[in-house]
Each structure stands twice: as C-alpha cells, then as structure tokens.
Design an enzyme around this catalytic site. Structure first.
Site, mmCIF file in Angstrom:
data_model
loop_
_atom_site.group_PDB
_atom_site.id
_atom_site.type_symbol
_atom_site.label_atom_id
_atom_site.label_comp_id
_atom_site.label_asym_id
_atom_site.label_seq_id
_atom_site.Cartn_x
_atom_site.Cartn_y
_atom_site.Cartn_z
ATOM 1 C CB THR B 155 -58.654 -41.728 56.611
ATOM 2 O OG1 THR B 155 -59.095 -41.599 55.263
ATOM 3 C CG2 THR B 155 -59.848 -41.725 57.538
ATOM 4 C CE LYS B 181 -61.949 -39.534 54.541
ATOM 5 N NZ LYS B 181 -62.091 -40.978 54.903
ATOM 6 C CB THR B 192 -65.677 -42.986 54.246
ATOM 7 O OG1 THR B 192 -66.255 -44.121 54.789
ATOM 8 C CG2 THR B 192 -66.606 -41.805 54.398
ATOM 9 C CD GLU B 279 -56.550 -45.093 47.011
ATOM 10 O OE1 GLU B 279 -56.963 -45.295 48.155
ATOM 11 O OE2 GLU B 279 -56.687 -45.889 46.076
ATOM 12 C CG ASN B 407 -55.415 -49.144 46.395
ATOM 13 O OD1 ASN B 407 -56.121 -49.006 47.373
ATOM 14 N ND2 ASN B 407 -55.271 -48.227 45.467
ATOM 15 C CB SER B 412 -55.990 -52.185 58.037
ATOM 16 O OG SER B 412 -56.328 -53.554 58.043
#
Lengths: 412, 412
Positions: B155, B181, B192, B279, B407, B412
């Site tokens: 993703t 992932k 996820t 991240e 973040n 989205s």
C-alpha cells in the site's frame, strides 16, 4: 505554544496561612536563574504525597518517602537544573546533605525536610552551590511567594502553572493554592512532573493520605503527553490546619465533601496545565470513557487512544480520523469488548457529534461536522463502552512537528 | 527512505512447488495499479495463521479464521485499496462473496479460500470490481510470481518485501519463500501488516500450527513502528508437502530443527523489512533484553524502550541519550527490578559499549564512544536485567519529522 494557558495573575494567587515560600538564584546548573525554592510550613502541618513508580527512582524521591513516613514535615526544598537521578549512593548523600542544611537554617531536624530535584539526570547535584543559596531563599520567605515559586520550579515549561481557590468548610474559609511544573511526562534529560498543593484546612493525616491518592489518580495520574514516566515525579499535599475548621476525621459529611471537591479541582487544573504546556502541543484533548465494567478498563481505553501516535498526529492535522480512534479502542486490551455496541462522539466546547456506532461510522455522521469540530483547540473524544457504569477521563495533547523538534534537537 | 533495505532481486525469489501466484489491476480504489493477488495452493497443502488481536477485527480476518479452522485451504486472495474493516454485516458479506467468486473460478469450495484486505478502513469493499479482476489474476498464475505479488500487496510501503531460502530437511531440499507488507503497524487509514510464507516441506498440521505461533512471536510480534495494532494484521504459513521429505510429526529431531530455524529466519527477515521501511525511519534499532526472569518481562522492557517517543526521537537525532533509555526501563512495569544490578550497552555492527551500570552511567563510558556508535544506521540497545536466563529482542525504528509529516499530512 501552550494551549489555552496563560501566566496566572499574581493577585489571584492566595496566601495559605501556615505556608511561606522563598526563591533564590543558586547557580545549580546555569547562572542568573531562579533555581532554588524553599517552602516553610508552620508547626502542626500535615503533609502527604505520591511519587513516581519508575524503578529508576531519583535520590530525593527516596529521601522524601523516608521522611514523609516520619511525619512532622516543616520544610520543602526544590532545585531545578539537576534531577539527582541515576546518581547512586552519592546522590542519596547529596539529598541528605540538602535536608541537613535546610534543617540547620530553620532549627528543625533533617527528617522534617522534603527534598525535590528536577533537571538533567545522571549528573551530580552541586550540593555546595545549593546550600550556599539557601540563606537567600530563607530571607525571601513570604506568604505571597506562590507566583515566584511557580516560576522558580520551571525547567523547560513555557509558562508558570499556579492555581488558587477558596472553599467553605465547617463555616470557615479554607484557602488552597498550588503550583506544578512539567512540559512532558518527562523532558529529554530535564525530567519530572512536580505538583504541590497547600491548604489551611484541619484534616487528619489518614484522610489527607486518602485524599492525596484520590486527587493524584484523578489529576496527575490522568494526564499524558508522551507516555513516558519520569524518575522524579512527585505530588505533595499540605494541610496546615490554620483555617479554624473542626478537624475532619471521617471521609463523610459536607466538610469532607467540600474539601475533597476543592482539592481535586485544584489538582486537576494544575495537571491539565501541564498538558496545555505539553511539548509542541497545539490541541488539548479530553478522552472521556464511560459505560465501562470498571474504572481500570475505562482508563485502559482512554490511555490507548491518548497514547496512539496516529491519533495524536491526526489531531495535530485537525483530521477527524475515526479509523485511528476505533483501532486504538480495539487494541486497548479488553478481550471481550463488543465493538458492535460501543459509540464514539467527537466534541468541542460548542458541539458534540456521534461519529461511530454498530462497529463502524455512524450513519448520521458527515465529514463536514467532524472537520468543524476539529477546527477547535479544545477537543473531546467521548467513548461509551456500553458494558457498565464506570467512567474515566484522561487528558492529553496532540503530537506535532515541534514535539519531534524539541526532543530531537534538545541537547543538555 | 528505508533503512538498509532494497528491492529484492527477482532471481533470488525461488518458486515453491505447489504454489502459484498471479496479480491483476482490479481498480479497487485507484486505476492502473496492481491491487489484486491470487495465490493458488496444490491439493494437500497445509495452512496455518495468526491474526490481529484488535477487537475491531476486519471482516476478511473473521472469514479467514472460520475457513482456516475447516482446513483444506486451496487459495488466498488479497486486495489492497480497501481494508474492509469497520464495515459490519455488509463487510462480512463482501468477504464471503469474494471467496465464493474465487471458488467458482478454481472449482473449489468457498470455505477453501482465505481472503485478505488492506487499505482504507470504514469504506465498503467494491466486490464487483474485485470479482471482475479475478479471471485476469488467475490467468497470470505462475510459480515464479513472488516478485509481482510482493509489489501487488504494497500500500504505502516504499519497497516490496520478499525473502527466499532453502534448507535441507530429511535429505531433501525444502524451499521457503515469503512476502510481507506494512510500513507502520498501521498506516493512517491504510491499515495492516500482512505476511505470507510458503514452503514445500511435509509437516503435520499440529506442528505447523505450533510453528506459525512461534515464528510469529519471534518475528511479526516482535516489531513495532508506532505501537499501533491494525485491524487486519495476518501472518500465514503454507506447507505444500511437495519436497518429498518424510512428514515431520514431532517437535524434535534434526528435520524439525532445520525447518523451524529456516521458517523463523525467513519470518524475522520479512518482519524486519517492515521496520526498515517504517514511516519516516532513518535508524533500525534492535532492543535485545537478556537476563530476565521470564520472556514476558524481557518483552515488557524491550517494548517500553522501543515505544518511548523520547528514545525514538533521541535515536533520530543520533543522541546516545542514556537518561531516556534508563527511564523507559524503569517504567516498564517490573515492580521488583533492581536498577543497581542492570547493565546497558549501545552497539552498532562494529562495536558495543557498556554505557550504564550500578544505577547510573558506566564509569568507563565516554560520550565520544556513544556518538561514534550512534552515527551508524543499525543500532543495538542491549540490556541485561541480571535476574534470570530469559531473553527477548524487539526491532523498531526511530521517530522523525517525516513520521509526523506522513501521519499528519496523509489524507485518504
């Protein structure tokens, strides 16, 4: 930039009969800085406290615990600059030498002095400089010293934190004043949350001990900036007994209720001030959990949400990110939580909106409402677990670029 | 920027007899993007898995758990774009419809299909588009499809994650290949962690179940980026039994030991790849705790250090900040920890230096050594609790400006 917090007005800080405070520049770590505070208590004062659970418990905390158990405390001495933590036997000797020097100066016993240190950890406390500064702090002792003391206990706080109020107890006016410091649960090496509240109520030692634990639970133990617990955290409540009320000896009745409410109120405001001055904070968030089977599970859920870096960064971005909130509730560790029953609201002082129910987004929720609420700097996440009657609220702040900047750039 | 991680060489990814993989562009959430992966398993394959403990467990996870309990799994289907989490009854219907469509296509039963979804949560899965893409994924099935599959399950990962190796088991060569992932334990709404490892060893279902739990514990359950646990996390191990080794039916002997070592090795490398691609990560940190009374307390200490935002920001700044590490150990929740006995080392692949002992900084430690070690991007914090023989290691990454940026800015 603190969130809805400003320097208190000195005129609003009320003297507490039986308490005098004095500050001095002792050059503990830097020159020309008020870094030493002496608090003198009248004979007959009662003192109770709660201390950090961190196993790296600083030397002054160890000495405090020993002295407070002996009772008859007459003085508190607080230095900034050096935390005297992670300093082993020589750290204990330094804390004891500090108490002995205060005792000599005031004509009391070393065991009647409580020492507090905040600042860089793993560095030795310069006892000589501290002791040399004590006469000046003693000379500065005054009943209206709360404003100065609030400044002198600051380390990297951006604002002093102090609160006063009065309450009627048994037909007498009881005065409460308190100060606190801390801009994270722990600063880089500048450790420590400290909170001191004094009142002149007459209350038994047993009830004072009960009250300090309850007030700590509902205030300083209900805040988080970054989830880290310092080596020096201390919360002290003093009752000088000079208000003239009949001594409260039972945890019942209107006198007890009034004192309890006032002390918790002052403690909560001092604790919230720490969050408002949290490192890099731009939002003040209340995580209010209700409908829990017990208070402990409510706290678990509230802390899971309050500690989630993803929730905190979303709030920094004013993003009403339901997914992150729901995920945090889901991993809070309540094994039999029925997510189909819980409900979540987002709110600010103007409105509150149901955002989640039946295991997903509420049908009535529109993103615009979420965005409107998040535009405010005072936010509430209300969570109904629908399992019982227990409640708990935790206060926290968001997670900003400045948090990383402060903690990555900081050099002691 | 991933830490010491690069795209695998396709030639290094080995086919596993009995496993074929195919990918397709189904337009689940965005066009022109490989977002659908089909994995077909030969009859007789054994499959075991561990799933998220989050109470907001996604619909596909619920279906996986039910189907895997029935055995005889023949296909896995993975979509990105939409996580099908927080979607209630309609989410379950969508996951079941996906399984039914795969079953129709392959001539098997819906109960023999495991569905996985990753992506935005609280949004409905577009089953029609997913089902429309399945024939193309089926047409693409090939034994050497691991490289494509590693890409198609990404993703917001910056790099695909895949590992292969072989091991001798009972005189036969067993091949293991795996993909994973995840770029945080959870991405904003792009939830996820997924891990899939296949081998062709013959091993009993009971031992496979035991092995997947142990491998998960030592790999995917020993990493953290930000402490958040996703709604969709899944780790699946497949054993097709085609290597020709005598079936392993006991957790003893050299065959079991060889397979166990190889599977744990592959799982750890796949899990570490997620941290390396964490991240905003600039440092890869191993928190290795030894000398614990039991493994659980070692994990508590390791996670306290690995989760501390103060430790993580210090590592981002290449600051060997002992105070933050010691404070995190101190609040890890081991009530009777004797801080006077524990020792801490900081290390990189070139050297390791004792930094703390006897409750404070080690006498032999000089800041230059700490700075030299921290200049590396692969770092180890080794902690000896001096209480027993247990060990645990947790892997994590640092906390950078980019973590907040990713973040806070993500929409989205």
């Amino acid at each position: 930039m603190a969130v809805n917090l400003s320097t208190p007005n000195p005129a609003d800080l009320l003297p507490v009969p039986g308490v005098r405070l004095g500050v001095a520049e002792a050059g503990i770590r830097k020159a020309n800085r008020r870094d030493l505070t002496l608090i003198e208590l009248a004979a007959g004062s009662r003192v109770s406290g709660v201390f950090t659970q961190n196993r790296f418990c600083a030397a002054p905390v160890q000495v405090c615990k020993a002295h407070i158990a002996g009772g008859a405390i007459r003085a508190l001495v607080i230095n900034t600059g050096i935390a005297n933590a992670g300093t082993g036997e020589s750290g204990l000797a330094a804390a004891n030498a500090t108490c002995a020097a205060v005792a000599d100066l005031l004509g009391i016993k070393a065991g009647q002095v409580l020492p507090f240190s905040t600042g860089v950890i793993l560095e030795p406390l310069p006892v000589d400089r501290l002791v040399a500064g004590l006469p000046k702090a003693r000379g500065a002792l005054r009943a209206d010293g709360w404003f100065d003391a609030a400044h002198a206990i600051m380390t990297t706080d951006t604002l002093p934190k102090a609160v006063s109020r009065t309450v009627q107890v048994g037909g007498r006016t009881v005065t409460l004043s308190g100060i606190s410091k801390g801009a994270g649960m722990i600063r880089p090496n500048m450790a420590t949350m400290l909170g001191f509240v004094a009142c002149d109520a007459a209350v038994s030692q047993a009830l004072l001990d009960e009250l300090v634990r309850e007030a700590a639970d509902l205030s300083f133990n209900s805040i988080t900036v970054d989830g880290d617990t310092s080596t020096n955290d201390s919360f002290i409540v003093i009752a000088t007994g000079q208000a003239g009320n009949a001594e409260i000896t039972e945890a019942a009745g209107s006198d007890w209720a009034a004192l309890r409410e006032a002390l918790i109120d002052v403690s909560v405001r001092l604790a919230q001030a720490i969050v408002r001055d949290g490192e890099g904070a731009t939002k003040f968030m209340s995580i209010a959990v209700e409908g829990g089977a017990d208070r402990e599970e409510c706290r678990k859920v509230a802390y899971a949400v309050a500690h989630s870096p993803l929730v905190k960064t979303a709030f920094f971005a004013s993003d009403p990110n339901l997914g992150r909130i729901l995920a945090a509730i889901g991993y809070a560790g309540i094994a039999d939580l029925d997510v189909g029953r819980l409900r979540v609201w987002l709110g600010n002082p103007d409105e509150s909106v149901l955002v989640a129910e039946h295991g997903g987004r509420a049908a009535s929720y529109v993103e615009e409402a979420g965005a409107r609420i998040m535009a405010h700097s005072e936010l509430t996440v209300r969570i109904d677990l629908a399992r019982g009657e227990a409640l708990a609220t935790v206060w926290t702040c968001d997670f900003s670029y400045d948090y990383v900047k402060i903690n990555a750039d900081y050099r002691s």
